[in-house]
Design a protein around this motif. Sequence first.
Motif, PDB file in Angstrom:
ATOM      1  N   ARG A  46       0.846  -1.190   0.000  1.00  0.00           N
ATOM      2  CA  ARG A  46       0.000   0.000   0.000  1.00  0.00           C
ATOM      3  C   ARG A  46       0.882   1.242   0.000  1.00  0.00           C
ATOM      4  O   ARG A  46       1.831   1.332   0.767  1.00  0.00           O
ATOM      5  N   VAL A 103      -3.095   3.348  -2.656  1.00  0.00           N
ATOM      6  CA  VAL A 103      -3.124   2.550  -3.882  1.00  0.00           C
ATOM      7  C   VAL A 103      -2.572   1.157  -3.588  1.00  0.00           C
ATOM      8  O   VAL A 103      -1.522   1.002  -2.951  1.00  0.00           O
ATOM      9  N   LEU A 104      -3.275   0.136  -4.066  1.00  0.00           N
ATOM     10  CA  LEU A 104      -2.894  -1.258  -3.839  1.00  0.00           C
ATOM     11  C   LEU A 104      -2.068  -1.794  -5.000  1.00  0.00           C
ATOM     12  O   LEU A 104      -2.351  -1.513  -6.170  1.00  0.00           O
ATOM     13  N   LYS A 105      -1.044  -2.574  -4.655  1.00  0.00           N
ATOM     14  CA  LYS A 105      -0.250  -3.287  -5.655  1.00  0.00           C
ATOM     15  C   LYS A 105       0.193  -4.610  -5.033  1.00  0.00           C
ATOM     16  O   LYS A 105       0.274  -4.733  -3.809  1.00  0.00           O
ATOM     17  N   GLU A 109      -0.161  -4.540 -10.941  1.00  0.00           N
ATOM     18  CA  GLU A 109      -1.159  -3.463 -10.899  1.00  0.00           C
ATOM     19  C   GLU A 109      -2.585  -3.996 -10.711  1.00  0.00           C
ATOM     20  O   GLU A 109      -3.506  -3.207 -10.450  1.00  0.00           O
ATOM     21  N   GLN A 149      -5.277  -2.970  -8.104  1.00  0.00           N
ATOM     22  CA  GLN A 149      -5.906  -1.652  -8.224  1.00  0.00           C
ATOM     23  C   GLN A 149      -7.326  -1.744  -8.767  1.00  0.00           C
ATOM     24  O   GLN A 149      -8.071  -0.757  -8.744  1.00  0.00           O
ATOM     25  N   ASN A 161      -9.279  -0.793  -6.025  1.00  0.00           N
ATOM     26  CA  ASN A 161      -9.342   0.667  -5.879  1.00  0.00           C
ATOM     27  C   ASN A 161     -10.450   1.249  -6.745  1.00  0.00           C
ATOM     28  O   ASN A 161     -11.145   2.194  -6.354  1.00  0.00           O
ATOM     29  N   ASP A 180     -11.866   4.888  -5.572  1.00  0.00           N
ATOM     30  CA  ASP A 180     -10.669   5.718  -5.467  1.00  0.00           C
ATOM     31  C   ASP A 180     -10.035   6.004  -6.822  1.00  0.00           C
ATOM     32  O   ASP A 180      -9.381   7.031  -7.002  1.00  0.00           O
ATOM     33  N   MET A 181     -10.190   5.058  -7.738  1.00  0.00           N
ATOM     34  CA  MET A 181      -9.512   5.152  -9.029  1.00  0.00           C
ATOM     35  C   MET A 181     -10.472   4.829 -10.166  1.00  0.00           C
ATOM     36  O   MET A 181     -11.595   4.388  -9.933  1.00  0.00           O
ATOM     37  N   ARG A 217      -1.991   8.361 -14.352  1.00  0.00           N
ATOM     38  CA  ARG A 217      -1.475   7.451 -13.340  1.00  0.00           C
ATOM     39  C   ARG A 217      -1.229   8.186 -12.029  1.00  0.00           C
ATOM     40  O   ARG A 217      -0.692   9.300 -12.019  1.00  0.00           O
ATOM     41  N   ILE A 225      -5.669   3.104 -13.668  1.00  0.00           N
ATOM     42  CA  ILE A 225      -4.729   1.986 -13.701  1.00  0.00           C
ATOM     43  C   ILE A 225      -3.816   2.117 -14.913  1.00  0.00           C
ATOM     44  O   ILE A 225      -2.627   1.804 -14.862  1.00  0.00           O
TER      45      ILE A 225
END
Length: 483
Positions: free
Chosen positions: A326, A339-341, A379, A382, A385, A390-391, A397, A427
């Motif tokens: 995160r 942001v998650l990865k 990625e 996301q 997200n 959120d995204m 990006r 993304i």
Amino acid sequence: MYGELTAAPKRTNGHIRFTSNVLRSLGIANDLACFVFAYLLAVAAYDLTIGYYYDARLHRTGAIILCINYFLIRMSRGGYSGFKGQGEDVGGSSLADFLLAAALTSLVILQLQMMPEFSRGIGLYFIGFSMTAIFLSRIVFRKFIWALMDKGVVGQRVAIYAESPKAAEKVASLLELERLPHLKIIGFSDDRRRTQGKEISLPYLGGFEALLQLARAGSLDQVILALPSIQQERLDHIAEALSAASIDLCVLPRETMELKPGYRIGFLGGLPVFAIWQQPIRDIDGVMKELLDRSLALLAVIVFAPLLVLTSLAIRLESRGPVLFRQKRFGFNNNEISVLKFRSMYTDRQDASGAARTQKNDPRITRVGRLIRRTSIDELPQLFNVLRGDMSLVGPRPHATMMRVGDKYYFDAVKGYTARHRVKPGITGLAQVRGLRGEIATTERALKRVEYDIYYIENWSPLLDVRILIETVLKLAWDRNAY
């Protein structure tokens, strides 16, 4: 100050001159002629090829209704107000409006239960000939207008009254960007110009007195005042003096010369305003983008569920630490988001701030991490997200809050950087499919990435999102700039 007014000399115009406003009427007449010609040709073709009996009065009425629908649609969309002789519309929007008018007319005929009495043959002939005539006539119409402009029948002779030669040249360049061939700039006037100075492309007409004489002699149609620092008293005096001549007089506001080229003139009620920025994706567009994001993200989670599970297991087996990484990044309206990865680095070497750029053969990256970064699998989290709002799937990006370009933070190194946060981050984005993915080590590349982001924001459409998603799959799966 500007000299005494004298008796107006005889106009030197050899013929009547029209402004570009006449093109609107000519455009309407052109389309009307296309419909009349198409109907006569459809009737003749029907008689020669099919020849069955038909109710001529009924079919004429149907053609008239279709034409009325077409003109109402074109006028409501400003289809004729944009005629300036550029020739950009060679029939595309006109054909779309005609098909819409034809569909509406068909619905009316169906509702009145009169379809059995109409000849499909004449209808198809009329629609086909009308579309052909509309398309071809646009090409002929453009050449006709250019000929009228070359002869001086349509167009305006324009003089720029500026505070300096540099200001006059600036106005001329702005007009050139607008591509308005009906405007012919004959030169500029400047009372404060004492010496020739630096040469510019525009002819020098003299001071205000010379400008006034040109106007009253009929050698001038419009004067543009480019005087950003003018006092109201002086402006009133100039307007009063030029009111003796039959010309157009307009003032170019300071903002027009100094603001970015992308501003728009809008109205708050009847009050004109300069719209420098506007909410880029609003109303129905915003709803469409949200639906597209959420539905495709949910579908992607379902499709990639096995891959998500396998990747999680591979990360857990290779190195100690959490599966997900995160990181705080800039999101919509410049607010921070998490942001998650998939974690691709060793836990004790990763940098949550983003200050340390990832480089080629970076020792912090694990073997699994190198693979998932290369294929963009890292990625995929996301998508969650996107589901939580959120995204977006497509957008600029999101950058880490402490991300640097050279020795400066991204938001300090690139002018206008924060404007990219007027929409949700994505993304993937336009910059990424145009080759600006991976490490951004120079200010020039950072600036180019932001330029692509701004272009995307100002030209968004659902089709653009779909196109970027397709290009992402085709171009980025094995991108050499990803590491």
